[in-house]
Write a protein that holds these residues in place. Structure first.
Motif, PDB file in Angstrom:
ATOM      1  N   TYR A 146      24.824  31.626  19.927  1.00 50.46           N
ATOM      2  CA  TYR A 146      24.097  30.822  20.909  1.00 50.46           C
ATOM      3  C   TYR A 146      24.158  29.344  20.535  1.00 50.46           C
ATOM      4  N   ALA A 148      22.451  25.805  20.123  1.00 49.40           N
ATOM      5  CA  ALA A 148      21.130  25.254  19.817  1.00 49.40           C
ATOM      6  C   ALA A 148      21.221  23.734  19.811  1.00 49.40           C
ATOM      7  N   ALA A 149      20.098  23.088  19.587  1.00 54.23           N
ATOM      8  CA  ALA A 149      20.064  21.626  19.617  1.00 54.23           C
ATOM      9  C   ALA A 149      20.920  20.992  18.535  1.00 54.23           C
ATOM     10  N   ASP A 150      21.099  21.699  17.419  1.00 54.20           N
ATOM     11  CA  ASP A 150      21.839  21.113  16.289  1.00 54.20           C
ATOM     12  C   ASP A 150      23.139  21.844  16.000  1.00 54.20           C
ATOM     13  N   TYR A 153      24.946  28.888  16.470  1.00 57.95           N
ATOM     14  CA  TYR A 153      24.584  29.850  15.429  1.00 57.95           C
ATOM     15  C   TYR A 153      25.004  31.260  15.813  1.00 57.95           C
ATOM     16  N   ASN A 182      14.238  26.391  10.112  1.00 58.99           N
ATOM     17  CA  ASN A 182      14.932  25.605  11.126  1.00 58.99           C
ATOM     18  C   ASN A 182      14.442  26.091  12.491  1.00 58.99           C
ATOM     19  N   PRO A 183      13.682  25.277  13.193  1.00 58.54           N
ATOM     20  CA  PRO A 183      13.125  25.715  14.484  1.00 58.54           C
ATOM     21  C   PRO A 183      14.184  25.970  15.548  1.00 58.54           C
ATOM     22  N   ASN A 184      15.417  25.521  15.313  1.00 62.87           N
ATOM     23  CA  ASN A 184      16.479  25.736  16.286  1.00 62.87           C
ATOM     24  C   ASN A 184      17.077  27.142  16.210  1.00 62.87           C
ATOM     25  N   LYS A 185      16.778  27.866  15.136  1.00 61.87           N
ATOM     26  CA  LYS A 185      17.311  29.212  14.976  1.00 61.87           C
ATOM     27  C   LYS A 185      16.383  30.245  15.597  1.00 61.87           C
ATOM     28  N   ARG A 186      16.981  31.292  16.151  1.00 60.46           N
ATOM     29  CA  ARG A 186      16.195  32.404  16.666  1.00 60.46           C
ATOM     30  C   ARG A 186      15.686  33.277  15.521  1.00 60.46           C
ATOM     31  N   ARG A 195      28.234  22.877  13.305  1.00 60.46           N
ATOM     32  CA  ARG A 195      27.122  21.995  12.955  1.00 60.46           C
ATOM     33  C   ARG A 195      27.228  20.707  13.756  1.00 60.46           C
ATOM     34  N   TRP A 209      30.354  21.841  22.506  1.00 57.87           N
ATOM     35  CA  TRP A 209      28.924  21.835  22.165  1.00 57.87           C
ATOM     36  C   TRP A 209      28.499  20.507  21.535  1.00 57.87           C
TER      37      TRP A 209
END
Length: 469
Positions: A146, A148-150, A153, A182-186, A195, A209
């Motif tokens: 997926y 993510a913002a950064d 992953y 890391n709040p971007n990870k599920r 990255r 991305w």
């Protein structure tokens, strides 16, 4: 020859046969070229080299791919942190690729000193960005990754077999891993495929991305499958690669292709120094250059490595290296003497028992220590040989077996004994000291000549003869 290798995935020794035809397809995790490689790193490549030589000796072919990690390896092997290449670039005031080339060249120079044959294909990570991006897109399309913002992953919850190499359930892997929140990870265990670029990143590429660079794990999967196909016969590395690197490689590769990624996983245990791990803080990190500067032959280190089994820690000490140097000198000296006396004949059935015993050792999960014992046995037989023909046959067999060991024994036996200018000067000085009955100086010069590999013998008639050892 039918090799049996310990497969980390199966946790047992298994017959190692190629999946297709008579060609093995092998991927060897290569170095991160941000510094000079220490002897612990190079020990692993000696093991891979013995495997390569054994396969070739048995009449099989192979394609061996080794990567060069010149981007994406984060200090601590975690997702968040500094790229080793960026750290090295700042340290040396060079562009990351200039640093990478410097240490790539040094790595191959060290491999040559240790008689490690180069891989058939050497693949640099920075030259395979399109392949990595294509693999990432496949994983996104299949729902295994997926954005993510950064970055991008891999979703470990989408792959139930995650952990099958390390044999640990997901919750234990998360608890034992060095994972930062890391709040971007599920999921905390999700790992980076791409990255997102940071403002000060020296290496970055455009992507669907956003600009950034690949994660370490995706690099090996993309390069391995490009050159070897979706299923390898063997993937090798160090014991530290089992998790997370190889665990992540399996998940992303098999999720993308639906096929087993590697049929066999081979992992070499760490080298220790004086019973301890290597750490710069205690000053026990050594390189091939250190070995040479202390007066040792790099092949003495290879011989030391061959005396251990790759699935047990190799304990390096300068005393043990010295013992192997003496052993190597003895082997070379005896072979040179045998060869001068009798020559060497082609390996044939007269020495088939030595070949069979040697191969039985190598076939048993690369038991190189037992293989070395066969060479010792052969040297003893050559020494007791009752005819020049018998001795020549044994010498020829030793040369034949060295195709697997890689100690350049034939080259040493054929080497001409010519003194350097410095060695000639020392011998003349010693002759003069003996003529003046300055025995103390003569003994000092004897020791100095020995450091040069020259052993002197004083005859009863007053003359001196020498031999290179």
């Amino acid at each position: 020859m039918v090799l049996a290798l310990y497969n980390t995935l199966a946790r047992k020794k298994e017959p190692f046969v190629p999946l297709r035809d008579k060609r093995y397809r092998i991927y060897d995790c290569g170095p991160t070229v941000w510094a000079e490689q220490h002897i612990g790193n190079l020990y692993r490549y000696i093991v891979s080299d013995v495997l390569r030589r054994a396969i070739q000796y048995s009449g099989y072919e192979l394609t061996e791919v080794m990567n060069i990690t010149d981007v994406g390896a984060i200090i601590g092997d975690v997702d968040a942190g500094e790229d080793r290449m960026a750290v090295a670039a700042r340290r040396e005031g060079l562009d990351p690729l200039a640093v990478a080339q410097k240490y790539t060249d040094l790595f191959f120079a060290d491999e040559a000193r240790l008689n490690i044959e180069p891989a058939d294909i050497v693949s640099k990570a920075t030259e395979h960005i399109p392949e990595m991006q294509a693999l990432i897109q496949t994983l996104i399309d299949k729902g295994n990754a997926y954005v993510a913002a950064d970055g991008v992953y891999f979703d470990v919850s989408s792959w139930p077999d995650y952990g099958k190499l390390s044999k640990k359930p997901l919750d234990e892997l998360v608890a034992g891993a060095r994972i930062e929140v890391n709040p971007n990870k599920r999921n905390p265990a999700d790992f980076a495929l791409w990255r997102g670029a940071k403002p000060d990143d020296l290496q970055q590429w455009p992507s669907p991305w956003g600009p950034g660079k690949p994660g370490w794990h995706i690099e090996c999967s993309a390069m391995a499958m490009k050159y070897l196909g979706p299923t390898l016969d063997l993937h090798s590395g160090g014991e530290d690669h089992i998790f997370p690197h190889h665990e992540c490689e399996i998940a992303q590769s098999e999720a993308a292709t639906g096929k087993p990624f590697s049929r066999c996983w081979m992992h070499v245990y760490f080298l220790r120094v004086e019973g301890q791990g290597m750490h710069k803080s205690i000053g026990n990190v050594y390189t091939v250059s250190d070995i040479i500067e202390r007066g040792y032959d790099p092949l003495a280190f290879r011989l030391l490595a061959l005396g251990a089994h790759y699935r047990t820690p190799l304990n390096f000490t300068w005393e043990s290296l010295g013992a192997q140097q003496e052993r190597l000198v003895r082997w070379r000296s005896n072979l040179k003497r045998f060869f001068r006396d009798s020559g060497a004949s082609a390996a044939d059935e007269l020495t088939a028992d030595l070949r069979d015993e040697f191969l039985a050792a190598i076939e048993d999960d690369l038991n190189t220590a037992s293989a070395l014992a066969v060479v010792e046995k052969a040297l003893h037989r050559a020494n007791l040989a009752e005819s020049r023909e018998e001795r020549a046959a044994v010498v020829g067999r030793i040369f034949d077996l060295d195709r697997v060991l890689g100690l350049s024994l034939r080259e040493a036996a054929l080497e001409k004994d010519e003194l350097t200018a410095e060695e000639t000067r020392l011998l003349r000085e010693r002759d003069a000291a003996r003529a003046a009955k300055d025995w103390r100086k003569a003994d000092v010069l004897r020791a100095e000549l020995l450091k040069h590999g020259i052993r002197v013998h004083d005859e009863k008639n007053g003359t001196t003869r020498w031999e290179r050892i």
